[in-house]
Enzyme design. Sequence first.
Site, PDB file in Angstrom:
ATOM      1  N   SER A  47       4.607 -73.101  41.847  1.00 47.76           N
ATOM      2  CA  SER A  47       3.910 -74.333  41.468  1.00 47.76           C
ATOM      3  C   SER A  47       4.273 -75.564  42.281  1.00 47.76           C
ATOM      4  CB  SER A  47       4.175 -74.637  39.984  1.00 47.76           C
ATOM      5  OG  SER A  47       5.566 -74.844  39.758  1.00 47.76           O
ATOM      6  N   GLU A  50       7.005 -74.933  33.980  1.00 44.33           N
ATOM      7  CA  GLU A  50       6.445 -76.274  33.912  1.00 44.33           C
ATOM      8  C   GLU A  50       6.284 -76.727  32.462  1.00 44.33           C
ATOM      9  OE1 GLU A  50       6.170 -78.061  36.466  1.00 44.33           O
ATOM     10  OE2 GLU A  50       6.237 -76.596  38.100  1.00 44.33           O
ATOM     11  N   TYR A  62      24.439 -80.176  53.249  1.00 43.66           N
ATOM     12  CA  TYR A  62      23.522 -79.068  53.012  1.00 43.66           C
ATOM     13  C   TYR A  62      24.094 -77.742  53.523  1.00 43.66           C
ATOM     14  CZ  TYR A  62      19.242 -76.697  51.888  1.00 43.66           C
ATOM     15  OH  TYR A  62      18.334 -75.841  51.317  1.00 43.66           O
ATOM     16  N   LYS A 111      22.890 -70.393  50.348  1.00 45.57           N
ATOM     17  CA  LYS A 111      21.895 -69.899  51.303  1.00 45.57           C
ATOM     18  C   LYS A 111      22.463 -68.751  52.136  1.00 45.57           C
ATOM     19  CE  LYS A 111      18.585 -72.734  50.210  1.00 45.57           C
ATOM     20  NZ  LYS A 111      17.386 -72.236  49.496  1.00 45.57           N
ATOM     21  N   VAL A 129       8.853 -83.203  52.515  1.00 45.50           N
ATOM     22  CA  VAL A 129       9.110 -83.990  51.312  1.00 45.50           C
ATOM     23  C   VAL A 129       8.736 -83.135  50.106  1.00 45.50           C
ATOM     24  CG1 VAL A 129       8.563 -86.095  50.042  1.00 45.50           C
ATOM     25  CG2 VAL A 129       8.637 -86.137  52.537  1.00 45.50           C
TER      26      VAL A 129
END
Length: 402
Positions: free
Chosen positions: A53, A78, A241, A250, A281
């Site tokens: 989504s 959601e 990150y 990751k 973004v």
Amino acid sequence: MSERVIAPKSRGFLFLDSHPGGCRQLVDEMWQAVPAPVTAGGEGPVALVIGSSAGYGLAATIAGLARVGIRGIGVCFEKAPARRTGTAGWYRTAATARLARQHGRDMVFLNGDAFSDTVKEQVADLLAERFGGRLDFLIYSVAAPRRTDPDTGNVYASVLKPIGSPYTTKTLVFDEYGAPEVKEVTTAPAEGDDIEQTVAVMGGTDWERWITFLADRSLLADGFTTAALSYIGSPLTAAIYRQGTIGVAKSHLEATAHTLDERLGKTLGGRAVTSVNAAAVTQSSTAIPGIALYVGLLRGVLGDAMVAPIGQLVELWDQLTGARPLNLDDEGRVCLDTWELDPAVQNAVAERWSTATSDTITELADLDWFSDEVRRLYGFSVPGVDYTAPVETDVPWPTLTI
């Protein structure tokens, strides 16, 4: 009916309401940006998109539907409309389902906790009863703050922290009047079991659990292929990150890909890969210190040469389906970020980063684009939408019928 005018109200990069009409138009735009299908006629492959989504998961869903003609299942989590509007993902899902129906794609959307075995059971039942008991592709795109282990009931929480020492970086914020400011923020390092908790949420454990769950029910087709979406990013953001807690997760995801690839190759002639996507973004990325500034500067350097998520996921589907050769790096990853990590691009961004201040930022970064992209996450700043007109907010979740 519950029509009303919805104005954008935010706290930082978080908006309190979403605009159904804007979300619908945004999904339409993404679908229209997909090139013509690579195959014509017949039933498309059966695919499962986990995290369908928002962000790259949404792009994977729309690109799969429009480019490959997939049918199958999207899973997301959601909130329905209530006192406030539904979440943007709620409205985007309704819009995606509408387009899928219009184009004759049998795509079912489930709203629930993808980490739970309850949702896995629902997916397995649907695959068996509705889609011929076979799954050709699984795209895993989950960014979540916490995960409950179905076996133990333990709840794990992910954190965005550096490892070893505090991390101080520039970051981009907007004051109450919308004026941009470049500030320094310091994030304390991981402590205790922060790393283990983050890996438990954002690593490959749940991805592997999905594969095992479906394999145990003999639901994976010969040649089954799965891809987990990932990110490496720039040296400018590496400390928070790729070298931080999320980076360890990751790395775990990528190690899981190697394990799954070997297993699927032996049992089904299939494969598993991670797809390293480029900066964008998204609702997840705006929460990471320094990323907003970095993406704004990247856009300032590249302009329209930036490749949007939908374009990247078209490329991924083309590679996964064989329309283009599967292009893997030495670590076995599909790299869709080469345009971002080009040394000339990174040098230009680094130069702008070093001189970025509140006084210079408007000259160095494309802040109009960045602000619009943040607002578009919630259905605002979408061309062609009349934001002065009342809009129906009580949009139902798409039903299972087609």
